[in-house]
Design an enzyme around this catalytic site. Structure first.
Site, PDB file in Angstrom:
ATOM      1  N   ARG A  19     -18.619  67.319 -72.645  1.00 50.41           N
ATOM      2  CA  ARG A  19     -17.712  68.029 -71.743  1.00 50.41           C
ATOM      3  C   ARG A  19     -16.258  68.042 -72.224  1.00 50.41           C
ATOM      4  O   ARG A  19     -15.427  68.757 -71.685  1.00 50.41           O
ATOM      5  CB  ARG A  19     -17.805  67.418 -70.335  1.00 50.41           C
ATOM      6  CG  ARG A  19     -19.060  67.844 -69.597  1.00 50.41           C
ATOM      7  CD  ARG A  19     -19.319  67.008 -68.361  1.00 50.41           C
ATOM      8  NE  ARG A  19     -19.878  65.700 -68.709  1.00 50.41           N
ATOM      9  CZ  ARG A  19     -20.135  64.731 -67.820  1.00 50.41           C
ATOM     10  NH1 ARG A  19     -19.854  64.918 -66.546  1.00 50.41           N
ATOM     11  NH2 ARG A  19     -20.649  63.583 -68.218  1.00 50.41           N
ATOM     12  N   THR A  86     -28.029  54.489 -71.717  1.00 50.14           N
ATOM     13  CA  THR A  86     -27.176  53.293 -71.749  1.00 50.14           C
ATOM     14  C   THR A  86     -27.998  52.015 -71.949  1.00 50.14           C
ATOM     15  O   THR A  86     -27.540  51.077 -72.606  1.00 50.14           O
ATOM     16  CB  THR A  86     -26.357  53.192 -70.449  1.00 50.14           C
ATOM     17  OG1 THR A  86     -27.221  53.373 -69.323  1.00 50.14           O
ATOM     18  CG2 THR A  86     -25.275  54.255 -70.393  1.00 50.14           C
ATOM     19  N   GLY A 151     -23.439  57.043 -60.632  1.00 55.06           N
ATOM     20  CA  GLY A 151     -24.575  56.332 -60.056  1.00 55.06           C
ATOM     21  C   GLY A 151     -24.136  55.712 -58.736  1.00 55.06           C
ATOM     22  O   GLY A 151     -23.021  55.208 -58.612  1.00 55.06           O
ATOM     23  N   ASN A 397      19.030  65.501-102.918  1.00 53.06           N
ATOM     24  CA  ASN A 397      18.258  64.365-103.439  1.00 53.06           C
ATOM     25  C   ASN A 397      17.058  64.781-104.272  1.00 53.06           C
ATOM     26  O   ASN A 397      16.455  63.954-104.928  1.00 53.06           O
ATOM     27  CB  ASN A 397      17.769  63.483-102.266  1.00 53.06           C
ATOM     28  CG  ASN A 397      16.910  64.265-101.273  1.00 53.06           C
ATOM     29  OD1 ASN A 397      17.071  65.468-101.111  1.00 53.06           O
ATOM     30  ND2 ASN A 397      16.008  63.570-100.623  1.00 53.06           N
ATOM     31  N   ARG A 451      35.718  72.367-107.061  1.00 56.14           N
ATOM     32  CA  ARG A 451      35.530  73.714-106.518  1.00 56.14           C
ATOM     33  C   ARG A 451      36.393  74.691-107.296  1.00 56.14           C
ATOM     34  O   ARG A 451      37.389  74.294-107.916  1.00 56.14           O
ATOM     35  CB  ARG A 451      35.874  73.752-105.030  1.00 56.14           C
ATOM     36  CG  ARG A 451      37.333  73.468-104.743  1.00 56.14           C
ATOM     37  CD  ARG A 451      37.613  73.410-103.247  1.00 56.14           C
ATOM     38  NE  ARG A 451      39.032  73.239-103.027  1.00 56.14           N
ATOM     39  CZ  ARG A 451      39.546  72.558-102.001  1.00 56.14           C
ATOM     40  NH1 ARG A 451      38.750  71.967-101.126  1.00 56.14           N
ATOM     41  NH2 ARG A 451      40.845  72.463-101.858  1.00 56.14           N
TER      42      ARG A 451
HETATM   43  C1  UD1 Z   1     -23.076  56.039 -66.364  1.00 53.88           C
HETATM   44  C2  UD1 Z   1     -23.966  55.238 -65.398  1.00 53.88           C
HETATM   45  C3  UD1 Z   1     -23.554  55.587 -63.980  1.00 53.88           C
HETATM   46  C4  UD1 Z   1     -22.096  55.271 -63.772  1.00 53.88           C
HETATM   47  C5  UD1 Z   1     -21.225  55.987 -64.829  1.00 53.88           C
HETATM   48  C6  UD1 Z   1     -19.806  55.478 -64.753  1.00 53.88           C
HETATM   49  C7  UD1 Z   1     -26.153  54.899 -66.442  1.00 53.88           C
HETATM   50  C8  UD1 Z   1     -27.543  55.362 -66.519  1.00 53.88           C
HETATM   51  N1  UD1 Z   1     -25.338  55.590 -65.646  1.00 53.88           N
HETATM   52  O1  UD1 Z   1     -23.341  57.423 -66.137  1.00 53.88           O
HETATM   53  O2  UD1 Z   1     -24.346  54.844 -63.075  1.00 53.88           O
HETATM   54  O3  UD1 Z   1     -21.693  55.663 -62.475  1.00 53.88           O
HETATM   55  O4  UD1 Z   1     -21.708  55.703 -66.153  1.00 53.88           O
HETATM   56  O5  UD1 Z   1     -18.975  56.233 -65.569  1.00 53.88           O
HETATM   57  O6  UD1 Z   1     -25.800  53.926 -67.090  1.00 53.88           O
HETATM   58  N2  UD1 Z   1     -23.632  55.834 -74.004  1.00 53.88           N
HETATM   59  C9  UD1 Z   1     -24.115  55.342 -75.190  1.00 53.88           C
HETATM   60  N3  UD1 Z   1     -25.387  55.669 -75.552  1.00 53.88           N
HETATM   61  C10 UD1 Z   1     -26.193  56.436 -74.789  1.00 53.88           C
HETATM   62  C11 UD1 Z   1     -25.674  56.926 -73.560  1.00 53.88           C
HETATM   63  C12 UD1 Z   1     -24.392  56.607 -73.197  1.00 53.88           C
HETATM   64  O7  UD1 Z   1     -23.431  54.643 -75.921  1.00 53.88           O
HETATM   65  O8  UD1 Z   1     -27.333  56.664 -75.194  1.00 53.88           O
HETATM   66  C13 UD1 Z   1     -22.265  55.489 -73.618  1.00 53.88           C
HETATM   67  C14 UD1 Z   1     -21.354  56.691 -73.493  1.00 53.88           C
HETATM   68  O9  UD1 Z   1     -20.685  56.940 -74.724  1.00 53.88           O
HETATM   69  C15 UD1 Z   1     -20.365  56.266 -72.422  1.00 53.88           C
HETATM   70  C16 UD1 Z   1     -21.195  55.321 -71.556  1.00 53.88           C
HETATM   71  O10 UD1 Z   1     -22.296  54.909 -72.356  1.00 53.88           O
HETATM   72  O11 UD1 Z   1     -19.267  55.551 -72.953  1.00 53.88           O
HETATM   73  C17 UD1 Z   1     -21.699  56.006 -70.284  1.00 53.88           C
HETATM   74  O12 UD1 Z   1     -22.485  57.106 -70.665  1.00 53.88           O
HETATM   75  P1  UD1 Z   1     -22.404  58.491 -69.891  1.00 53.88           P
HETATM   76  O13 UD1 Z   1     -23.351  59.433 -70.526  1.00 53.88           O
HETATM   77  O14 UD1 Z   1     -20.994  58.909 -69.730  1.00 53.88           O
HETATM   78  O15 UD1 Z   1     -23.033  58.003 -68.498  1.00 53.88           O
HETATM   79  P2  UD1 Z   1     -22.838  58.634 -67.092  1.00 53.88           P
HETATM   80  O16 UD1 Z   1     -23.788  59.748 -66.917  1.00 53.88           O
HETATM   81  O17 UD1 Z   1     -21.403  58.905 -66.839  1.00 53.88           O
HETATM   82 CA    CA Z   2     -19.453  58.860 -68.048  1.00 57.02          CA
END
Ligand code: UD1
Ligand code: CA
Length: 481
Positions: A19, A86, A151, A397, A451
């Site tokens: 995004r 995550t 979440g 310079n 000059r």
């Molecule tokens: C996640 C949480 C959500 C919470 C929100 C807060 C989960 C399933 N959901 O959702 O409950 O309210 O964050 O902002 O955990 N990332 C990785 N690898 C992955 C996926 C994500 O490293 O495979 C990292 C992303 O770079 C980011 C963070 O984890 O820094 C959160 O991932 P994102 O996809 O933004 O999760 P949300 O959908 O926002």
């Molecule tokens: Ca997020």
């Protein structure tokens, strides 16, 4: 390791950040207030003084890795090739932390690389509550005005945390809940490993959700706790550039408020921007439209602005800097800069020195009280104390291949519109005539004149421009004599 110490912090930063619509940078490398998003997360994590700190990287990982190596060499990285959620990311991090087959013990904090307002204090409060309550896992939550996308925290009849349900998986009833998951947790390391081993992917996104470990651990009989953030804005996650700007505004306000509480006058906080590493002394005054970047330092009672951008620049006590751009410059006590000056790297102004209007200075030292008041370029030069450089002068310079130095001694008076063809030296106390092109050294105490002689051709206008208004004026002047 003491009982309360954190064994490891895992920073999740592998996601794509779709995004943000960024081709050049992964989301976590976008900067606010002088630090990348992931940099803010790592800096907050480091305040816990964890035994280990690992950042999970994936999307554009070469850039993230190089950035971390440069700015946070103590942070390790673990690579998540595919962003399967995550939970999957934390499992990879845990595996890298438990290398050599030794399973990690103690408290593990999981945080995200896209929540730059989260402070070390908030993380410490989470860890403290986690220990005090004897929890298997403790989640940092917040009550927010708009929970869309987050979440939701599901609590049981007693108010204990039962589970987290993702927005996309939630029922309408669950979506009405305004307490959300910040994405930050404290876990018991062994329970975390167990919870991760039980994760499934039967959800709308087909991912391994870290959030599912809470319900898994609770069902297995472990304590699941929550800490509600005092201010929901502190946990704001960045998903797009609108949120990036909102977070920048909030962090900037926080940093300016701290500066004001420590005795800095900020006339217009709305148009003043400050980086995290800026330092200051009491009674510094910052006028509107000013940006203080990098490791800039404001000395006691100095005045900066309006419309000034200082990067990694030191401003001495009582100095005045107006309508100026300065990068890696040193401005001495009581020095005066601007309006409309440009100080480039290596510009060093001693006490009471002056770089005035439309003056550019690079890699040059101005001695105490030395002045370059108007319309000049001073590059690769040393100018002695008490010397005055005439208006519209240039240290020449660059010969097209190499740079050369100009040395002008103490208490000199150089004329206006001088070119100093470097390398060249003007001795102490010397003068130079206006309009001179100084190619040879001027000895101390001498007047350098370089000059052409002036020549007047009498009657030229009346002969060559007859009938012009100039000719008429000339004729009238002749009659008047
Ligand atoms: C996640 C949480 C959500 C919470 C929100 C807060 C989960 C399933 N959901 O959702 O409950 O309210 O964050 O902002 O955990 N990332 C990785 N690898 C992955 C996926 C994500 O490293 O495979 C990292 C992303 O770079 C980011 C963070 O984890 O820094 C959160 O991932 P994102 O996809 O933004 O999760 P949300 O959908 O926002
Ligand atoms: Ca997020």
């Amino acid at each position: 390791m003491t009982a309360n110490q954190t064994a490891a912090v895992i920073v999740l930063a592998a996601g794509g950040g779709t995004r943000m619509k960024s081709k050049a940078l992964p989301k976590v490398l976008h900067p606010i207030c002088g630090r990348s998003l992931v940099g803010h997360a790592v800096a907050a994590a480091q305040e816990l003084e964890p035994e280990q700190l690992v950042v999970v990287i994936g999307h554009m990982r070469e850039l993230v890795q190089a950035h971390l190596a440069e700015h946070f060499p103590a942070a390790r990285t673990a690579v998540q090739e595919e962003q399967n959620g995550t939970g999957h990311a934390v499992r990879i991090a845990l595996a890298s932390l438990s290398a050599d087959g030794v399973e990690l013990d103690g408290t593990v904090v999981v945080t995200t690389g896209d929540a730059p307002l989260l402070t070390g204090d908030t993380l410490a409060a989470l860890v403290r509550a986690h220990h005090e309550q004897g929890n298997g896992v403790t989640v940092l939550t917040a009550v927010v005005p708009d929970a869309t996308g987050y979440g939701r925290i599901l609590r049981d009849a007693e108010g204990a945390v039962a589970a987290i349900v993702e927005h996309k998986d939630a029922t309408d009833g669950q979506r009405a809940i305004s307490e959300i998951n910040s994405g930050v947790f404290a876990f018991d390391a062994k329970l975390l490993a167990h919870g991760l081993s039980q994760l499934r992917t039967d959800n709308v996104q087909g991912e391994e959700y870290l959030t599912d470990t809470l319900e898994i651990l609770r069902t297995a009989g472990h304590r699941v706790g929550a800490v509600v953030a005092d201010d929901h804005r502190d946990i704001a996650g960045i998903n797009d550039r609108v949120q990036l700007a909102q977070a920048r505004r909030m962090l900037n306000d926080r940093l300016l408020e701290r500066a004001m509480r420590e005795g800095v006058t900020v006339v217009d906080p709305a148009s003043t921007w400050i980086d995290v590493q800026v330092s200051y002394e009491p009674d510094a005054v910052v006028l509107p439209g000013t940006q203080l970047q990098g490791a800039t330092h404001l000395g006691e009672g100095c005045q900066v602005g309006p419309n000034t951008t200082l990067t990694d620049t030191t401003v001495g006590a009582g100095a005045q800097v107006s309508n100026t751009t300065a990068d890696r410059a040193e401005i001495g006590e009581l020095a005066q800069v601007g309006p409309y000056a440009y100080l480039r790297p290596g510009a060093k102004l001693a006490r009471k020195a002056k770089a005035g209007t439309y003056v550019e200075i690079k890699n040059s030292e101005l001695g105490e009280g030395a002045k370059v008041p108007h319309l000049s370029y001073i590059g690769d030069a040393t100018i002695g104390e008490g010397t005055n450089i005439g208006a519209a002068s240039v240290t020449v310079n660059y010969d097209g291949v190499n740079k050369h130095r100009t040395v002008i001694g103490a208490h000199c008076r150089t004329g206006s519109d001088n070119m100093f063809i470097a390398p060249v030296t003007v001795g102490d106390g010397a003068y130079t005539a206006a309009g001179s092109v100084i190619t040879n050294d001027v000895p101390a105490g001498s007047l350098g004149v370089a000059r052409a002689q002036q020549r007047n051709i009498n009657g030229w206008v009346e002969r060559k421009r007859p009938g012009s208004s100039s000719a008429a004026a000339a004729a009238a002047a002749g009659e008047a004599q």
